[in-house]
Scaffold this motif. Structure first.
Motif, PDB file in Angstrom:
ATOM      1  N   ALA A 127      -1.141   3.263   5.266  1.00 26.46           N
ATOM      2  CA  ALA A 127      -0.603   1.805   5.480  1.00 26.46           C
ATOM      3  C   ALA A 127      -0.836   1.367   7.107  1.00 26.46           C
ATOM      4  CB  ALA A 127       0.869   2.001   5.317  1.00 26.46           C
ATOM      5  N   ARG A 128      -0.788   2.225   8.002  1.00 27.07           N
ATOM      6  CA  ARG A 128      -0.799   2.143   9.345  1.00 27.07           C
ATOM      7  C   ARG A 128      -2.395   1.686   9.446  1.00 27.07           C
ATOM      8  NH1 ARG A 128       0.981   3.657  14.458  1.00 27.07           N
ATOM      9  NH2 ARG A 128      -0.258   2.441  15.794  1.00 27.07           N
ATOM     10  N   LEU A 150       0.982  -1.221  -0.010  1.00 24.45           N
ATOM     11  CA  LEU A 150       0.044   0.077   0.026  1.00 24.45           C
ATOM     12  C   LEU A 150       1.005   1.355  -0.004  1.00 24.45           C
ATOM     13  CD1 LEU A 150      -3.006   0.889  -0.021  1.00 24.45           C
ATOM     14  CD2 LEU A 150      -2.845   1.059   2.505  1.00 24.45           C
ATOM     15  N   LEU A 151       2.030   1.353   0.747  1.00 27.16           N
ATOM     16  CA  LEU A 151       2.822   2.267   0.623  1.00 27.16           C
ATOM     17  C   LEU A 151       3.419   2.865  -0.762  1.00 27.16           C
ATOM     18  CD1 LEU A 151       5.246   2.069   3.463  1.00 27.16           C
ATOM     19  CD2 LEU A 151       3.895   4.142   3.015  1.00 27.16           C
ATOM     20  N   ARG A 152       3.622   1.465  -1.268  1.00 27.99           N
ATOM     21  CA  ARG A 152       4.193   1.799  -2.616  1.00 27.99           C
ATOM     22  C   ARG A 152       3.260   2.198  -3.576  1.00 27.99           C
ATOM     23  NH1 ARG A 152       6.811  -3.401  -1.471  1.00 27.99           N
ATOM     24  NH2 ARG A 152       5.376  -4.317  -2.788  1.00 27.99           N
ATOM     25  N   LEU A 153       1.957   1.835  -3.485  1.00 25.58           N
ATOM     26  CA  LEU A 153       0.888   2.217  -4.309  1.00 25.58           C
ATOM     27  C   LEU A 153       0.715   3.460  -4.195  1.00 25.58           C
ATOM     28  CD1 LEU A 153      -1.556  -0.747  -4.195  1.00 25.58           C
ATOM     29  CD2 LEU A 153      -0.842   0.410  -6.123  1.00 25.58           C
ATOM     30  N   CYS A 154       0.605   4.103  -2.838  1.00 28.89           N
ATOM     31  CA  CYS A 154       0.333   5.336  -2.533  1.00 28.89           C
ATOM     32  C   CYS A 154       1.356   6.335  -3.088  1.00 28.89           C
ATOM     33  CB  CYS A 154       0.114   5.869  -1.025  1.00 28.89           C
ATOM     34  SG  CYS A 154      -1.010   5.023  -0.030  1.00 28.89           S
ATOM     35  N   GLN A 155       2.462   5.886  -3.207  1.00 31.68           N
ATOM     36  CA  GLN A 155       3.605   6.710  -3.835  1.00 31.68           C
ATOM     37  C   GLN A 155       3.583   6.499  -5.209  1.00 31.68           C
ATOM     38  OE1 GLN A 155       7.531   4.958  -3.167  1.00 31.68           O
ATOM     39  NE2 GLN A 155       8.576   7.082  -3.263  1.00 31.68           N
ATOM     40  N   ALA A 156       2.985   5.674  -5.828  1.00 30.94           N
ATOM     41  CA  ALA A 156       2.977   5.480  -7.249  1.00 30.94           C
ATOM     42  C   ALA A 156       1.716   6.442  -7.691  1.00 30.94           C
ATOM     43  CB  ALA A 156       2.633   4.132  -7.658  1.00 30.94           C
ATOM     44  N   MET A 157       0.617   6.640  -6.909  1.00 30.76           N
ATOM     45  CA  MET A 157      -0.346   7.289  -7.244  1.00 30.76           C
ATOM     46  C   MET A 157      -0.254   8.763  -6.893  1.00 30.76           C
ATOM     47  SD  MET A 157      -2.150   5.135  -8.536  1.00 30.76           S
ATOM     48  CE  MET A 157      -3.920   5.674  -8.749  1.00 30.76           C
ATOM     49  N   GLY A 158       1.020   9.220  -6.454  1.00 32.49           N
ATOM     50  CA  GLY A 158       1.208  10.497  -6.189  1.00 32.49           C
ATOM     51  C   GLY A 158       0.647  11.070  -4.672  1.00 32.49           C
ATOM     52  N   LEU A 159       0.470  10.194  -3.697  1.00 33.25           N
ATOM     53  CA  LEU A 159      -0.190  10.656  -2.781  1.00 33.25           C
ATOM     54  C   LEU A 159       1.302  11.183  -1.679  1.00 33.25           C
ATOM     55  CD1 LEU A 159      -2.525   8.037  -1.729  1.00 33.25           C
ATOM     56  CD2 LEU A 159      -3.242  10.449  -1.808  1.00 33.25           C
ATOM     57  N   GLU A 160       1.121  12.018  -0.793  1.00 33.54           N
ATOM     58  CA  GLU A 160       2.274  12.510  -0.094  1.00 33.54           C
ATOM     59  C   GLU A 160       2.680  11.312   0.779  1.00 33.54           C
ATOM     60  OE1 GLU A 160       3.654  15.328   0.557  1.00 33.54           O
ATOM     61  OE2 GLU A 160       2.468  16.302  -1.009  1.00 33.54           O
ATOM     62  N   PRO A 161       4.003  11.196   1.077  1.00 35.72           N
ATOM     63  CA  PRO A 161       4.449   9.919   1.908  1.00 35.72           C
ATOM     64  C   PRO A 161       3.817  10.059   3.261  1.00 35.72           C
ATOM     65  CG  PRO A 161       6.450  11.381   0.899  1.00 35.72           C
ATOM     66  CD  PRO A 161       5.053  11.861   0.645  1.00 35.72           C
TER      67      PRO A 161
END
Ligand code: TRP
Length: 373
Positions: free
Chosen positions: A43-44, A25-36
């Motif tokens: 993810a939490r 999910l962390l990697r997906l969020c990053q791939a979709m341009g969400l803030e870290p």
């Protein structure tokens, strides 16, 4: 016929389920341009929702055969594409996955939803009104409660709850759906639904939605594209040919490019197509939204084919496919041809007054990859 996992990120035998899916999910969020920082929050939230079962090592078999995904991972991702804007990332999960028995599974699910309502300040009164219908003391069926989170920028998701109309028996499912719609003020809604071979899910939008929806999912066995064009009850609805074409492309029925439409009469005899009818107001008695879900994984030999179908429908509706490429690569490192089921469903989403949207459902494959045919 599922063999143990062969793909995914770097897995050690003892990696826990929660770590595996929250990394995805962390990697997906990053791939979709969400803030870290948003990615970390989401993810939490995901591991917290799974509770103690998140600690369970992946090499131990799934604690119970969740119906949420084919390999029984209690998590599935999806990308909702719209023309002219980046797609939205969502995650579907089963909060009661680690519970002992379906009744407890449902109780855990309700507790998790209510904790979210408290945390993010939304009401659960619609769900409260249905509790006795969907959470009988001795529930039946393939699920008790699933949650979907729409992962918006800002770290506060939009929340959807999926309930099981067959909780009091499959033979009571239609009565349960009718009663639930009634209680929520949609007294004419049931009569508006198309012919059904079953009602697998009843869903509610909770939280911060502009127009919260009540959604009824309908099963269609042996559906042909010709029939799919007639399933929407929205007014105005999608063009029937748009729906037929989507089904033909997603299910691979347009094999001869010289005869588009020749596949209209072919019946889909594998896993059934689902339609979803969403109700936002009770004035007209008609739904304001219609979705067709095609379980593409049952109509391909491997994910290379499923991917080609996804790209074809996205292009057809003017959507950019780059986010799909990035997402698939963050979820798994296996080759698309080396398995089937990574892309579980493709859906065409129609809402009154808007251009059609497309959704792709992406499996976690935390436990297993199904071999290609
Ligand atoms: N795994 C179930 C199925 O294949 C439920 C499910 C998961 C589902 N994701 C979905 C159903 C997306 C429709 C659309 O039916």
């Amino acid at each position: 016929m599922i063999t143990s996992r062969t793909g995914g990120g770097p897995v050690t035998a003892t990696q826990p389920l929660g770590g595996y899916v929250s990394d995805q999910l962390l990697r997906l969020c990053q791939a979709m341009g969400l803030e870290p920082s948003d990615g970390e929050i989401y993810a939490r939230v995901l591991t917290d929702c799974l509770g103690p079962v998140a600690e369970r090592p992946l090499d131990e078999p799934p604690s119970y055969p969740s119906f949420l995904s084919d390999d029984h991972t209690p998590v599935e991702y999806s990308l909702a594409f719209v023309p002219d804007a980046p797609p939205t990332l969502r995650v579907l999960l089963e909060p009661g996955y680690g519970a002992e028995g379906l009744a407890e599974n449902g109780r855990v699910g309700l507790r998790v939803v209510r904790a979210m309502a408290e945390r993010w300040g939304f009401a659960t009164d619609q769900l409260d009104r249905l509790e006795d219908l969907f959470f009988p003391p001795d529930p039946e069926g393939p699920l008790a409660l699933w949650l979907a989170l729409e992962l918006r920028p800002g770290g506060v998701p939009k929340v959807k709850v999926y309930l099981n109309p067959a909780a009091s028996g499959a033979d009571r499912a239609s009565e349960t759906v009718r009663e639930a719609l009634d209680r929520l003020g949609h007294r004419q809604a049931f009569a508006a639904l198309p012919r059904a071979d079953g009602y697998p899910f009843f869903a509610l939008d909770l939280g911060d939605w502009e127009t919260p929806r009540v959604k009824v999912y309908v099963t269609h066995r042996n559906l042909a594209a010709a029939d799919a064009g007639e399933l929407s009850r929205t007014d105005p609805g999608p063009r029937p040919e748009t729906v037929r074409e989507f089904l033909r492309v997603a299910a691979g029925l347009d094999s001869s490019p010289r005869h588009p439409g020749a596949g209209n009469g072919v019946r889909l005899e594998g896993r059934p197509v689902l339609s979803c009818h969403s109700f936002t107001e009770s004035g007209t008695g008609l739904p304001s939204g219609f979705t067709l879900h095609v379980p593409v994984r049952d109509y391909v030999r491997h994910d290379g084919e499923a991917y080609a179908r996804a790209v074809a429908v996205l292009r057809r509706h003017g959507m950019d496919t780059a986010a799909l490429d990035r997402s698939l690569a963050t979820v798994t490192s296996r080759l698309l041809h080396d398995g089937v089921g990574l892309i579980a469903y493709l859906a065409l989403v129609y809402e009154r007054g808007r251009p059609p949207r497309v959704t792709a459902y992406i499996s976690s494959e935390a436990y297993a990859v199904r071999p290609p045919l």
